[in-house]
Design an enzyme around this catalytic site. Structure first.
Site, PDB file in Angstrom:
ATOM      1  N   PHE A 160       0.766  -1.154  -0.041  1.00 42.34           N
ATOM      2  CA  PHE A 160      -0.119   0.025  -0.110  1.00 42.34           C
ATOM      3  C   PHE A 160       0.879   1.315  -0.358  1.00 42.34           C
ATOM      4  O   PHE A 160       2.048   1.427   0.819  1.00 42.34           O
ATOM      5  CB  PHE A 160      -0.984   0.007   1.222  1.00 42.34           C
ATOM      6  CG  PHE A 160      -1.723  -1.204   1.373  1.00 42.34           C
ATOM      7  CD1 PHE A 160      -2.984  -0.983   1.098  1.00 42.34           C
ATOM      8  CD2 PHE A 160      -1.398  -2.280   2.252  1.00 42.34           C
ATOM      9  CE1 PHE A 160      -3.972  -2.043   1.231  1.00 42.34           C
ATOM     10  CE2 PHE A 160      -2.319  -3.337   2.403  1.00 42.34           C
ATOM     11  CZ  PHE A 160      -3.539  -3.126   1.953  1.00 42.34           C
ATOM     12  N   ASP A 161       0.446   2.171  -0.728  1.00 39.33           N
ATOM     13  CA  ASP A 161       1.056   3.568  -0.473  1.00 39.33           C
ATOM     14  C   ASP A 161       0.450   4.048   0.779  1.00 39.33           C
ATOM     15  O   ASP A 161      -0.535   3.625   1.207  1.00 39.33           O
ATOM     16  CB  ASP A 161       0.634   4.316  -1.753  1.00 39.33           C
ATOM     17  CG  ASP A 161       0.950   5.855  -1.366  1.00 39.33           C
ATOM     18  OD1 ASP A 161       2.041   5.937  -1.055  1.00 39.33           O
ATOM     19  OD2 ASP A 161       0.417   6.869  -2.141  1.00 39.33           O
ATOM     20  N   GLY A 162       1.000   5.151   1.354  1.00 43.77           N
ATOM     21  CA  GLY A 162       0.285   5.704   2.411  1.00 43.77           C
ATOM     22  C   GLY A 162      -0.614   6.909   2.248  1.00 43.77           C
ATOM     23  O   GLY A 162      -1.722   6.769   2.176  1.00 43.77           O
TER      24      GLY A 162
END
Length: 298
Positions: A160-162
């Site tokens: 996941f990106d943040g």
């Protein structure tokens, strides 16, 4: 007693996200729905090749052993006749899919609520944006992305990106408005204050619960892959601590291209809000665009 999807991780997925229907889709775009339906019916006995999200779905369904923990539902703009081939292809792939909603061109996102979906994967950007606007974790599958490796058959690996994905785009707004130095200063001052949740926090929680419930021989491994760097890393980690959720790996890349790092992690899927990061990732791994936050106006 009526069937229920309560206490299950529910993934709603379009036929093009699960199977490689790109050739058939070109027929639809160049002709009409009648030609498309005819082609799908002609190919009824020809199983479709795995699509970008096929590995993710197959591994998640492997959590269903002595108890039903995961439900995958086809949610598609396809017509019901074309849906026959989708289920035939699933059967050929040994994917135990039992439910499907086929809307023949109409927007399908309204069915996410009765499905209690934790995730919606589609190749249609408009459907994904509508789902995100309704509060569901959703991503547009990059249909040209590399397929997942077979290196970890007993492990669901998700990256996941943040900002704007797991977290809100609050900090990203500062970065785009005032630049990197202001962003770093903003995040350093607020290091102990948890970030507001983004659209994919509920999915991360559901995966965490699925891991806790367990299944014989199956595990989940998650990674945070973000353009953040020190000192802005601290707020991201503290936010996850506040949520009482752990990720297995965290990569603070300070703006480096993510593709090469994801190639080494080998996820079954990667979620990011920046189209450029999705394109970089898609050269190596299955990837999808999360059209949320300030980077995706409109």
């Amino acid at each position: 007693m009526a069937a229920t999807l309560a206490n299950q991780l529910v993934v709603a997925i379009s036929s093009r996200a699960l199977f490689d229907f790109e050739e058939e889709n070109r027929v639809f775009e160049q002709s009409d729905d009648h030609a498309y339906m005819k082609l799908q019916l002609e190919r009824l006995e020809q199983p479709a090749k795995p699509g970008v999200a096929h590995s993710l779905v197959k591994k998640l369904l492997a959590f269903n052993g002595d108890a039903k923990r995961v439900e995958v539902v086809i949610l598609s703009r396809n017509d019901p006749v074309s849906g026959l081939r989708v289920f035939r292809s699933a059967q050929a792939s040994k994917l135990k899919l039992e439910r499907g909603v086929f809307t023949k061109g109409r927007e399908p996102y309204k069915y996410l609520r009765p499905l209690q979906a934790n995730l919606f994967l589609s190749a249609n950007p408009a459907d994904v944006r509508a789902a995100l606007n309704e509060g569901f974790a959703a991503a547009t599958v990059h249909t040209g992305a590399a397929r997942a490796s077979g290196s970890y058959p007993d492990e669901v690996r998700i990256a996941f990106d943040g900002d704007a994905v797991l977290f809100s785009d609050q900090a990203e707004q500062v970065y785009q408005r005032a630049g990197l130095e202001a962003f770093q200063s903003h995040e350093k001052r607020r290091a102990a204050k948890p970030l507001p949740p983004g659209p994919f926090k509920p999915l991360l929680q559901a995966l965490h619960q699925l891991q806790q419930d367990g299944a014989a021989g199956m595990r989940i491994r998650t990674a945070l892959v973000t353009a953040r760097s020190a000192p802005a890393h601290e707020r991201a980690i503290r936010t996850l601590m506040d949520w009482n959720i752990q990720v297995d790996e965290a990569m603070f890349l300070g703006g480096l291209a993510k593709g090469a790092f994801l190639r080494e992690f080998e996820p079954d899927f990667f979620f990011d809000d920046q189209p450029g990061h999705v394109d970089s990732a898609a050269e190596h791994v299955p990837a999808g665009h999360v059209a949320s936050g300030i980077s995706n106006p409109g």
